[in-house]
Design a protein around this motif. Structure first.
Motif, PDB file in Angstrom:
ATOM      1  N   ALA A  23      40.258  50.972  41.177  1.00 11.90           N
ATOM      2  CA  ALA A  23      41.663  51.230  40.854  1.00 11.90           C
ATOM      3  C   ALA A  23      42.534  49.987  40.952  1.00 11.90           C
ATOM      4  CB  ALA A  23      42.216  52.307  41.787  1.00 11.90           C
ATOM      5  N   CYS A  24      42.051  48.947  41.611  1.00 11.45           N
ATOM      6  CA  CYS A  24      42.894  47.767  41.850  1.00 11.45           C
ATOM      7  C   CYS A  24      43.171  47.012  40.554  1.00 11.45           C
ATOM      8  CB  CYS A  24      42.227  46.829  42.855  1.00 11.45           C
ATOM      9  SG  CYS A  24      43.219  45.350  43.213  1.00 11.45           S
ATOM     10  N   PRO A  25      44.429  46.844  40.172  1.00 10.56           N
ATOM     11  CA  PRO A  25      44.760  46.183  38.898  1.00 10.56           C
ATOM     12  C   PRO A  25      44.419  44.697  38.872  1.00 10.56           C
ATOM     13  CG  PRO A  25      46.625  47.440  39.768  1.00 10.56           C
ATOM     14  CD  PRO A  25      45.615  47.326  40.866  1.00 10.56           C
ATOM     15  N   THR A  26      44.344  44.069  40.048  1.00  8.48           N
ATOM     16  CA  THR A  26      44.164  42.617  40.107  1.00  8.48           C
ATOM     17  C   THR A  26      42.817  42.191  40.687  1.00  8.48           C
ATOM     18  OG1 THR A  26      45.322  42.637  42.239  1.00  8.48           O
ATOM     19  CG2 THR A  26      46.643  42.149  40.274  1.00  8.48           C
ATOM     20  N   ASN A  27      41.912  43.147  40.843  1.00  5.59           N
ATOM     21  CA  ASN A  27      40.577  42.853  41.398  1.00  5.59           C
ATOM     22  C   ASN A  27      40.674  42.111  42.727  1.00  5.59           C
ATOM     23  OD1 ASN A  27      39.097  43.969  39.177  1.00  5.59           O
ATOM     24  ND2 ASN A  27      39.655  42.164  37.984  1.00  5.59           N
ATOM     25  N   ALA A  28      41.418  42.696  43.638  1.00  3.18           N
ATOM     26  CA  ALA A  28      41.645  42.057  44.936  1.00  3.18           C
ATOM     27  C   ALA A  28      40.510  42.282  45.930  1.00  3.18           C
ATOM     28  CB  ALA A  28      42.953  42.564  45.541  1.00  3.18           C
ATOM     29  N   PHE A  29      39.500  43.071  45.538  1.00  3.36           N
ATOM     30  CA  PHE A  29      38.386  43.344  46.450  1.00  3.36           C
ATOM     31  C   PHE A  29      37.140  42.610  45.956  1.00  3.36           C
ATOM     32  CE2 PHE A  29      41.145  47.119  46.594  1.00  3.36           C
ATOM     33  CZ  PHE A  29      41.484  47.096  47.937  1.00  3.36           C
ATOM     34  N   PRO A  30      36.798  41.472  46.549  1.00  4.33           N
ATOM     35  CA  PRO A  30      35.597  40.746  46.123  1.00  4.33           C
ATOM     36  C   PRO A  30      34.311  41.495  46.461  1.00  4.33           C
ATOM     37  CG  PRO A  30      36.552  39.730  48.075  1.00  4.33           C
ATOM     38  CD  PRO A  30      37.534  40.762  47.611  1.00  4.33           C
ATOM     39  N   ALA A  31      34.401  42.426  47.392  1.00  8.84           N
ATOM     40  CA  ALA A  31      33.272  43.265  47.794  1.00  8.84           C
ATOM     41  C   ALA A  31      33.837  44.456  48.550  1.00  8.84           C
ATOM     42  CB  ALA A  31      32.299  42.477  48.677  1.00  8.84           C
ATOM     43  N   PRO A  32      33.084  45.546  48.632  1.00  9.29           N
ATOM     44  CA  PRO A  32      33.559  46.668  49.444  1.00  9.29           C
ATOM     45  C   PRO A  32      33.882  46.223  50.867  1.00  9.29           C
ATOM     46  CG  PRO A  32      31.655  47.319  48.154  1.00  9.29           C
ATOM     47  CD  PRO A  32      31.785  45.839  47.994  1.00  9.29           C
ATOM     48  N   TYR A  33      34.972  46.739  51.395  1.00  3.38           N
ATOM     49  CA  TYR A  33      35.430  46.457  52.755  1.00  3.38           C
ATOM     50  C   TYR A  33      35.979  45.040  52.927  1.00  3.38           C
ATOM     51  CZ  TYR A  33      32.488  50.572  53.418  1.00  3.38           C
ATOM     52  OH  TYR A  33      31.909  51.822  53.291  1.00  3.38           O
ATOM     53  N   ARG A  34      36.213  44.326  51.816  1.00  2.21           N
ATOM     54  CA  ARG A  34      36.763  42.986  51.893  1.00  2.21           C
ATOM     55  C   ARG A  34      37.948  42.878  50.934  1.00  2.21           C
ATOM     56  NH1 ARG A  34      34.108  37.765  52.253  1.00  2.21           N
ATOM     57  NH2 ARG A  34      35.685  37.638  53.885  1.00  2.21           N
ATOM     58  N   LEU A  35      39.073  42.393  51.449  1.00  2.93           N
ATOM     59  CA  LEU A  35      40.284  42.243  50.658  1.00  2.93           C
ATOM     60  C   LEU A  35      40.702  40.782  50.602  1.00  2.93           C
ATOM     61  CD1 LEU A  35      42.908  43.329  49.271  1.00  2.93           C
ATOM     62  CD2 LEU A  35      43.889  43.475  51.579  1.00  2.93           C
ATOM     63  N   ASP A  36      40.915  40.284  49.397  1.00  8.66           N
ATOM     64  CA  ASP A  36      41.508  38.967  49.208  1.00  8.66           C
ATOM     65  C   ASP A  36      42.994  39.192  48.982  1.00  8.66           C
ATOM     66  OD1 ASP A  36      42.411  36.479  48.466  1.00  8.66           O
ATOM     67  OD2 ASP A  36      40.814  36.090  47.016  1.00  8.66           O
ATOM     68  N   ALA A  37      43.775  39.022  50.045  1.00  3.90           N
ATOM     69  CA  ALA A  37      45.201  39.342  49.971  1.00  3.90           C
ATOM     70  C   ALA A  37      45.920  38.545  48.893  1.00  3.90           C
ATOM     71  CB  ALA A  37      45.858  39.097  51.328  1.00  3.90           C
ATOM     72  N   ARG A  38      45.414  37.383  48.574  1.00  6.68           N
ATOM     73  CA  ARG A  38      46.077  36.532  47.580  1.00  6.68           C
ATOM     74  C   ARG A  38      46.125  37.172  46.202  1.00  6.68           C
ATOM     75  NH1 ARG A  38      42.217  31.516  48.593  1.00  6.68           N
ATOM     76  NH2 ARG A  38      40.787  33.287  48.260  1.00  6.68           N
ATOM     77  N   ARG A  39      45.268  38.160  45.967  1.00  4.11           N
ATOM     78  CA  ARG A  39      45.233  38.856  44.683  1.00  4.11           C
ATOM     79  C   ARG A  39      45.861  40.250  44.765  1.00  4.11           C
ATOM     80  NH1 ARG A  39      41.922  36.444  41.032  1.00  4.11           N
ATOM     81  NH2 ARG A  39      41.945  38.371  39.799  1.00  4.11           N
ATOM     82  N   CYS A  40      46.279  40.635  45.936  1.00  8.51           N
ATOM     83  CA  CYS A  40      46.797  41.991  46.153  1.00  8.51           C
ATOM     84  C   CYS A  40      48.268  42.059  45.756  1.00  8.51           C
ATOM     85  CB  CYS A  40      46.617  42.364  47.624  1.00  8.51           C
ATOM     86  SG  CYS A  40      47.332  43.956  48.076  1.00  8.51           S
ATOM     87  N   ILE A  41      48.637  43.077  44.995  1.00  2.00           N
ATOM     88  CA  ILE A  41      50.016  43.209  44.548  1.00  2.00           C
ATOM     89  C   ILE A  41      50.972  43.404  45.723  1.00  2.00           C
ATOM     90  CG2 ILE A  41      51.602  44.674  43.216  1.00  2.00           C
ATOM     91  CD1 ILE A  41      49.386  45.057  41.176  1.00  2.00           C
ATOM     92  N   SER A  42      50.529  44.073  46.760  1.00  2.00           N
ATOM     93  CA  SER A  42      51.382  44.208  47.944  1.00  2.00           C
ATOM     94  C   SER A  42      51.698  42.840  48.537  1.00  2.00           C
ATOM     95  CB  SER A  42      50.715  45.103  48.988  1.00  2.00           C
ATOM     96  OG  SER A  42      50.712  46.446  48.574  1.00  2.00           O
ATOM     97  N   TYR A  43      50.699  42.006  48.656  1.00  2.00           N
ATOM     98  CA  TYR A  43      50.925  40.644  49.158  1.00  2.00           C
ATOM     99  C   TYR A  43      51.816  39.862  48.204  1.00  2.00           C
ATOM    100  CZ  TYR A  43      49.996  35.699  50.066  1.00  2.00           C
ATOM    101  OH  TYR A  43      50.144  34.344  50.301  1.00  2.00           O
ATOM    102  N   LEU A  44      51.526  39.925  46.917  1.00  3.08           N
ATOM    103  CA  LEU A  44      52.247  39.128  45.930  1.00  3.08           C
ATOM    104  C   LEU A  44      53.719  39.489  45.862  1.00  3.08           C
ATOM    105  CD1 LEU A  44      49.583  39.226  43.086  1.00  3.08           C
ATOM    106  CD2 LEU A  44      50.247  37.201  44.400  1.00  3.08           C
ATOM    107  N   THR A  45      54.055  40.764  46.041  1.00  5.02           N
ATOM    108  CA  THR A  45      55.443  41.200  45.920  1.00  5.02           C
ATOM    109  C   THR A  45      56.192  41.237  47.249  1.00  5.02           C
ATOM    110  OG1 THR A  45      54.747  43.526  46.059  1.00  5.02           O
ATOM    111  CG2 THR A  45      55.006  42.575  43.848  1.00  5.02           C
ATOM    112  N   ILE A  46      55.473  41.122  48.363  1.00  9.54           N
ATOM    113  CA  ILE A  46      56.123  41.227  49.670  1.00  9.54           C
ATOM    114  C   ILE A  46      55.975  39.943  50.485  1.00  9.54           C
ATOM    115  CG2 ILE A  46      56.190  42.494  51.850  1.00  9.54           C
ATOM    116  CD1 ILE A  46      55.138  44.951  50.310  1.00  9.54           C
TER     117      ILE A  46
END
Length: 384
Positions: free
Chosen positions: A202-225
């Motif tokens: 579901a992630c529009p920006t492919n912020a999950f390089p693998a299950p259970y791992r988040l690259d915040a730099r690609r996360c819309i929440s990070y980008l907008t906040i």
């Protein structure tokens, strides 16, 4: 402080009763040594640079990874959760491009304020009953609430790295009470994600390089906040009309079918933040922004970052009627706003209109980052 089994039972009954009275939907207990895998996972997150500009995470890594380092006297950790589930799928608003999509958690009062006072009340009852000392945390201290909540049995960290509950889905606010009192810990929850990857897909920006791992730099929440600078160009179209945060990975979780909408008025959405018009948000100056978002977590990012976000949404709206308002922001005092306005106009005006505007405006701009935005947008237009 050592307590007998009977004393622990009575104290736990008090905690449970006070948590219900205070409006919490779940409460459980764990120990400070219950998250042994967290330090290595946190270290890997930082080593990979996935924390982006959130330097405070790296600066507090030792205290964050080990609760007893944060407070050596702690013997038990009480984890409390409050349901903030929406009464509809928040992703539906993405089809209304003239409206701004605000993350569900930010559509009313700042949850830190809602929860902290209640946690302090419960903590005071614990001290009155058992003595000792307590400390209360709600997301503003180096405490890893989600691993602690999993260890306490409130849920498990899903593949989107957020807590998932079998009773409340992915919609839980978390807070903790550290206490010197000794309480019997609850059993940890196990992972129930199975082979599902709905949140990842579901992630529009492919912020999950693998299950259970988040690259915040690609996360819309990070980008907008959290991101203080311009939105990187590669993500602007993908942001759509999300002007503060993103709920896509949370909303996609199948466990949400068991969740109920938040019952408290303090957690249900303000009517004026459910589907705010971009045209109205773009007119907010600093004073109006502060007044409109009084008591809201959105207020913390400031007017300039927020208007930056709204301008990206305006550029994605396809609504040429917004061009007049956006054009007025080319003279805004904030370079961040001016730069976002340039990109929005490049999407709302015809190539000829934008080219004529750029020819005169770029020479008058004295900020290097804004000038670079003019030149980059012109270059992109020439390529396409």
């Amino acid at each position: 402080m050592r307590t007998s089994t009977s004393e622990q039972t009575r104290l736990r009954a008090l905690v449970d009763a006070e948590a219900r009275r205070a409006g919490f939907d779940a409460v459980a207990v764990t120990t400070p040594g219950a998250i042994p895998l967290a330090p290595a996972r946190l270290a890997e997150f930082i080593a990979d640079g996935f924390h982006g500009s959130m330097d405070w995470i790296a600066e507090t890594v030792e205290r964050r990874a080990e609760p007893s380092t944060l407070w050596p006297e702690v013997r038990s950790i009480i984890v409390l959760a409050m349901n903030y589930g929406p009464d509809h799928d928040p992703r539906a608003l993405q089809a209304s491009r003239d409206r701004g999509a605000i993350s569900v958690y930010a559509r009313n009062r700042d949850y830190h304020e809602v929860m902290k006072g209640r946690l302090k009340e419960i903590a005071g009852k614990i001290v009155a009953k058992a003595g000792g000392d307590v400390k209360v945390f709600v997301d503003t201290a180096p405490v890893m609430e989600k691993p602690l909540a999993e260890a306490a049995g409130l849920g498990w960290q899903g593949k989107h790295t957020n807590l998932v509950s079998r009773a409340h889905g992915s919609w839980l606010f978390l807070g903790t009470i550290f206490t010197t009192a000794e309480l019997e810990p609850d059993r940890a929850e196990i992972d129930h994600c199975g082979t599902c990857r709905a949140c990842l897909d579901a992630c529009p920006t492919n912020a999950f390089p693998a299950p259970y791992r988040l690259d915040a730099r690609r996360c819309i929440s990070y980008l907008t906040i959290e991101n203080k600078g311009p939105i990187p160009r590669e993500f602007r179209e993908k942001i759509g009309n999300r002007i503060y945060g993103c709920d896509d990975c949370l909303a996609a979780c199948p466990w949400n079918k068991f969740a109920q909408a938040a019952s408290e008025a303090k957690l249900s959405a303000r009517d004026d933040l459910r589907e705010p018009k971009l045209s109205e948000l773009l007119t907010l100056d600093d004073a109006a922004f502060r007044a409109f978002f009084s008591g809201s977590p959105i207020k913390r990012i400031g007017r300039d970052r927020f208007i930056r976000n709204v301008l990206i949404a305006a550029g994605n709206s396809g609504d040429a009627a917004l061009a007049g308002i956006v054009r007025g922001l080319l003279d805004d005092a904030s370079p961040l706003v001016r730069g976002a306005a340039i990109w929005a106009l490049s999407r709302l005006l015809s190539d000829r209109e934008f080219g004529d505007l750029a020819a005169s405006a770029v020479e008058a701009e004295d900020d290097a980052t804004v000038r670079e935005e003019w030149l980059s947008v012109q270059s992109d237009a020439a390529v396409h």
